[in-house]
Design a protein around this motif. Structure first.
Motif, PDB file in Angstrom:
ATOM      1  N   THR A   3       2.321  -2.730 -17.971  1.00  0.00           N
ATOM      2  CA  THR A   3       2.572  -1.638 -17.022  1.00  0.00           C
ATOM      3  C   THR A   3       3.843  -2.276 -16.661  1.00  0.00           C
ATOM      4  O   THR A   3       4.128  -3.569 -16.209  1.00  0.00           O
ATOM      5  CB  THR A   3       1.796  -1.654 -15.513  1.00  0.00           C
ATOM      6  N   PRO A   4       5.429  -1.676 -16.729  1.00  0.00           N
ATOM      7  CA  PRO A   4       6.117  -2.121 -16.890  1.00  0.00           C
ATOM      8  C   PRO A   4       7.074  -2.362 -15.962  1.00  0.00           C
ATOM      9  O   PRO A   4       6.076  -1.770 -14.424  1.00  0.00           O
ATOM     10  CB  PRO A   4       7.355  -1.721 -17.483  1.00  0.00           C
ATOM     11  N   THR A   5       8.023  -2.849 -15.516  1.00  0.00           N
ATOM     12  CA  THR A   5       8.579  -3.036 -14.107  1.00  0.00           C
ATOM     13  C   THR A   5       9.524  -1.691 -14.454  1.00  0.00           C
ATOM     14  O   THR A   5      10.629  -1.642 -15.077  1.00  0.00           O
ATOM     15  CB  THR A   5       9.473  -3.801 -13.415  1.00  0.00           C
ATOM     16  N   LEU A   6       9.773  -0.444 -13.150  1.00  0.00           N
ATOM     17  CA  LEU A   6      10.720   0.176 -12.614  1.00  0.00           C
ATOM     18  C   LEU A   6      11.649   0.051 -11.622  1.00  0.00           C
ATOM     19  O   LEU A   6      11.655  -0.656 -10.691  1.00  0.00           O
ATOM     20  CB  LEU A   6      10.759   1.699 -12.747  1.00  0.00           C
ATOM     21  N   HIS A   7      12.680   0.412 -11.841  1.00  0.00           N
ATOM     22  CA  HIS A   7      13.378   0.599 -10.563  1.00  0.00           C
ATOM     23  C   HIS A   7      14.581   1.663 -10.786  1.00  0.00           C
ATOM     24  O   HIS A   7      14.659   2.874 -11.023  1.00  0.00           O
ATOM     25  CB  HIS A   7      14.952  -0.569 -10.751  1.00  0.00           C
ATOM     26  N   THR A   8      14.440   1.579  -8.972  1.00  0.00           N
ATOM     27  CA  THR A   8      15.147   3.453  -8.428  1.00  0.00           C
ATOM     28  C   THR A   8      15.910   2.829  -7.389  1.00  0.00           C
ATOM     29  O   THR A   8      16.510   1.116  -7.155  1.00  0.00           O
ATOM     30  CB  THR A   8      13.882   4.114  -7.920  1.00  0.00           C
ATOM     31  N   GLU A   9      16.750   3.479  -7.018  1.00  0.00           N
ATOM     32  CA  GLU A   9      18.198   3.493  -6.258  1.00  0.00           C
ATOM     33  C   GLU A   9      17.652   2.203  -4.606  1.00  0.00           C
ATOM     34  O   GLU A   9      18.234   1.451  -4.414  1.00  0.00           O
ATOM     35  CB  GLU A   9      19.043   4.916  -5.038  1.00  0.00           C
ATOM     36  N   ARG A  10      16.420   2.642  -4.222  1.00  0.00           N
ATOM     37  CA  ARG A  10      15.895   2.463  -3.284  1.00  0.00           C
ATOM     38  C   ARG A  10      14.423   1.185  -3.338  1.00  0.00           C
ATOM     39  O   ARG A  10      13.703   0.482  -2.756  1.00  0.00           O
ATOM     40  CB  ARG A  10      15.302   3.156  -2.258  1.00  0.00           C
ATOM     41  N   LEU A  11      13.410   1.716  -4.641  1.00  0.00           N
ATOM     42  CA  LEU A  11      12.064   0.870  -4.672  1.00  0.00           C
ATOM     43  C   LEU A  11      12.289   0.015  -6.034  1.00  0.00           C
ATOM     44  O   LEU A  11      13.628   0.631  -6.293  1.00  0.00           O
ATOM     45  CB  LEU A  11      10.952   1.764  -4.515  1.00  0.00           C
ATOM     46  N   LEU A  12      11.502  -0.635  -5.859  1.00  0.00           N
ATOM     47  CA  LEU A  12      10.681  -1.219  -7.143  1.00  0.00           C
ATOM     48  C   LEU A  12       9.556  -1.477  -6.951  1.00  0.00           C
ATOM     49  O   LEU A  12       8.570  -1.214  -6.624  1.00  0.00           O
ATOM     50  CB  LEU A  12      11.056  -2.781  -6.916  1.00  0.00           C
ATOM     51  N   LEU A  13       9.429  -0.697  -8.784  1.00  0.00           N
ATOM     52  CA  LEU A  13       7.536  -0.604  -8.922  1.00  0.00           C
ATOM     53  C   LEU A  13       7.133  -1.059 -10.141  1.00  0.00           C
ATOM     54  O   LEU A  13       8.176  -1.749 -11.101  1.00  0.00           O
ATOM     55  CB  LEU A  13       7.882   1.389  -9.579  1.00  0.00           C
ATOM     56  N   GLU A  14       6.602  -1.985  -9.778  1.00  0.00           N
ATOM     57  CA  GLU A  14       5.882  -3.495 -10.317  1.00  0.00           C
ATOM     58  C   GLU A  14       4.638  -3.390 -10.540  1.00  0.00           C
ATOM     59  O   GLU A  14       3.464  -3.790  -9.445  1.00  0.00           O
ATOM     60  CB  GLU A  14       6.989  -4.645  -9.823  1.00  0.00           C
ATOM     61  N   PRO A  15       4.064  -4.013 -11.676  1.00  0.00           N
ATOM     62  CA  PRO A  15       3.095  -4.323 -11.744  1.00  0.00           C
ATOM     63  C   PRO A  15       2.142  -4.927 -10.616  1.00  0.00           C
ATOM     64  O   PRO A  15       2.886  -5.778  -9.554  1.00  0.00           O
ATOM     65  CB  PRO A  15       2.120  -5.219 -12.549  1.00  0.00           C
ATOM     66  N   TYR A  16       0.514  -4.577 -10.121  1.00  0.00           N
ATOM     67  CA  TYR A  16       0.196  -5.500  -8.466  1.00  0.00           C
ATOM     68  C   TYR A  16      -0.132  -6.811  -8.889  1.00  0.00           C
ATOM     69  O   TYR A  16      -0.304  -7.434  -9.939  1.00  0.00           O
ATOM     70  CB  TYR A  16      -1.334  -4.617  -8.707  1.00  0.00           C
ATOM     71  N   ARG A  17       0.156  -7.394  -8.080  1.00  0.00           N
ATOM     72  CA  ARG A  17      -0.179  -9.257  -7.958  1.00  0.00           C
ATOM     73  C   ARG A  17      -1.163  -9.133  -6.704  1.00  0.00           C
ATOM     74  O   ARG A  17      -1.608  -8.260  -6.136  1.00  0.00           O
ATOM     75  CB  ARG A  17       0.898 -10.019  -7.881  1.00  0.00           C
ATOM     76  N   PRO A  18      -2.080 -10.209  -6.786  1.00  0.00           N
ATOM     77  CA  PRO A  18      -3.114 -10.210  -6.220  1.00  0.00           C
ATOM     78  C   PRO A  18      -3.205 -10.244  -4.439  1.00  0.00           C
ATOM     79  O   PRO A  18      -3.178  -9.965  -3.450  1.00  0.00           O
ATOM     80  CB  PRO A  18      -3.733 -11.511  -6.551  1.00  0.00           C
ATOM     81  N   ALA A  19      -1.719 -11.451  -4.271  1.00  0.00           N
ATOM     82  CA  ALA A  19      -0.839 -11.180  -2.569  1.00  0.00           C
ATOM     83  C   ALA A  19      -0.698  -9.829  -2.201  1.00  0.00           C
ATOM     84  O   ALA A  19      -0.523  -9.479  -1.636  1.00  0.00           O
ATOM     85  CB  ALA A  19       0.241 -12.271  -2.227  1.00  0.00           C
ATOM     86  N   ASP A  20      -1.072  -8.420  -3.144  1.00  0.00           N
ATOM     87  CA  ASP A  20      -0.580  -6.839  -2.802  1.00  0.00           C
ATOM     88  C   ASP A  20      -1.939  -6.710  -1.891  1.00  0.00           C
ATOM     89  O   ASP A  20      -2.003  -5.244  -1.602  1.00  0.00           O
ATOM     90  CB  ASP A  20      -0.334  -7.309  -3.845  1.00  0.00           C
ATOM     91  N   ALA A  21      -3.406  -7.458  -2.139  1.00  0.00           N
ATOM     92  CA  ALA A  21      -4.234  -6.606  -1.353  1.00  0.00           C
ATOM     93  C   ALA A  21      -4.057  -6.156  -0.323  1.00  0.00           C
ATOM     94  O   ALA A  21      -4.831  -5.123  -0.251  1.00  0.00           O
ATOM     95  CB  ALA A  21      -5.678  -7.981  -1.914  1.00  0.00           C
ATOM     96  N   GLU A  22      -4.017  -6.862   0.625  1.00  0.00           N
ATOM     97  CA  GLU A  22      -4.044  -6.404   1.970  1.00  0.00           C
ATOM     98  C   GLU A  22      -3.395  -4.719   2.026  1.00  0.00           C
ATOM     99  O   GLU A  22      -3.644  -4.118   3.358  1.00  0.00           O
ATOM    100  CB  GLU A  22      -3.390  -6.971   2.938  1.00  0.00           C
ATOM    101  N   GLY A  23      -1.910  -4.855   1.554  1.00  0.00           N
ATOM    102  CA  GLY A  23      -0.988  -3.946   2.185  1.00  0.00           C
ATOM    103  C   GLY A  23      -1.411  -2.543   1.192  1.00  0.00           C
ATOM    104  O   GLY A  23      -2.350  -1.530   1.964  1.00  0.00           O
ATOM    105  N   PHE A  24      -2.352  -2.972  -0.412  1.00  0.00           N
ATOM    106  CA  PHE A  24      -2.964  -1.924  -0.699  1.00  0.00           C
ATOM    107  C   PHE A  24      -3.991  -1.039   0.246  1.00  0.00           C
ATOM    108  O   PHE A  24      -4.602   0.382   0.166  1.00  0.00           O
ATOM    109  CB  PHE A  24      -3.533  -2.250  -1.857  1.00  0.00           C
ATOM    110  N   VAL A  25      -4.916  -2.093   0.358  1.00  0.00           N
ATOM    111  CA  VAL A  25      -6.573  -1.294   1.600  1.00  0.00           C
ATOM    112  C   VAL A  25      -5.920  -1.169   2.102  1.00  0.00           C
ATOM    113  O   VAL A  25      -6.520   0.407   2.910  1.00  0.00           O
ATOM    114  CB  VAL A  25      -7.330  -3.294   1.733  1.00  0.00           C
ATOM    115  N   THR A  26      -4.884  -1.766   3.611  1.00  0.00           N
ATOM    116  CA  THR A  26      -4.497  -1.420   4.033  1.00  0.00           C
ATOM    117  C   THR A  26      -4.052   0.419   4.000  1.00  0.00           C
ATOM    118  O   THR A  26      -3.665   0.934   4.174  1.00  0.00           O
ATOM    119  CB  THR A  26      -3.207  -1.798   4.859  1.00  0.00           C
ATOM    120  N   LEU A  27      -3.345   0.589   2.676  1.00  0.00           N
ATOM    121  CA  LEU A  27      -2.666   1.739   2.501  1.00  0.00           C
ATOM    122  C   LEU A  27      -3.512   2.826   2.480  1.00  0.00           C
ATOM    123  O   LEU A  27      -3.662   4.091   2.915  1.00  0.00           O
ATOM    124  CB  LEU A  27      -1.626   1.698   1.341  1.00  0.00           C
ATOM    125  N   LEU A  28      -4.703   2.525   1.785  1.00  0.00           N
ATOM    126  CA  LEU A  28      -5.282   3.265   1.226  1.00  0.00           C
ATOM    127  C   LEU A  28      -6.702   3.570   2.054  1.00  0.00           C
ATOM    128  O   LEU A  28      -7.501   4.969   2.413  1.00  0.00           O
ATOM    129  CB  LEU A  28      -6.310   3.470  -0.071  1.00  0.00           C
TER     130      LEU A  28
END
Length: 172
Positions: A3-28
């Protein structure tokens, strides 16, 4: 292919990292975000298990592209593009935290994933499946040029709309 990193004007889309667990769980697990995703909001346990599978299956087996979405360094959402038999093609999936709603970030995020599908995956068509009750997403996708292809009746009596966007219909 990873999965590559993508950039938009205001957003960064990048592969998940383990530290994202809390945000992912909270979101879903958020009832407002999850009410139109899959079978509805996930439990914290199910969302945590899914997060683990992003690493143990999706990334490990290079199944499809899935991104953590960040704005100003903060986790604000999720995006993916994957082949699915439900539409017999590639489907985009995206979700933003409620704090990121209403400012056009959904359009920016969907556009980035669509562009990736057309330009990097060389797709000729992308799909989205959306609950017929999700008026915000239906409006966003219509604005991007998606057209209604068919409806799918769900077991609970609800209806999921299958929308499609062809590469040649996207303005340059």
């Amino acid at each position: 292919m990873s999965t590559p990193t993508l950039h938009t004007e205001r957003l960064l889309l990048e592969p998940y990292r383990p530290a994202d667990a809390e945000g992912f769980v909270t979101l879903l697990a958020d009832p407002e975000v999850g009410r139109f995703m899959g079978d509805g909001p996930m439990t914290v346990t199910d969302a945590a298990d899914l997060f683990g599978r992003v690493f143990s299956r999706v990334y490990a087996d290079d199944l499809f592209d899935v991104w953590a979405v960040r704005r100003d360094g903060r986790y604000v959402g999720h995006a993916e593009i994957k082949r699915t038999d439900d539409v017999d093609g590639h489907e985009i999936v995206y979700a933003l935290a409620t704090s990121a709603w209403g400012g056009g970030l959904g359009t920016e995020l969907a556009t980035a994933v669509i562009r990736y599908g057309f330009e990097r995956l060389d797709l000729t068509r992308v799909y989205a499946t959306v609950s017929d009750a999700n008026h915000a997403s239906l409006g966003l996708l219509a604005k991007l040029g998606f057209v209604h292809e068919r409806d799918m009746a769900e077991e609970d009596g609800s209806v999921t709309r299958v929308l499609a966007l062809d590469r040649e219909t996207v303005p340059a």
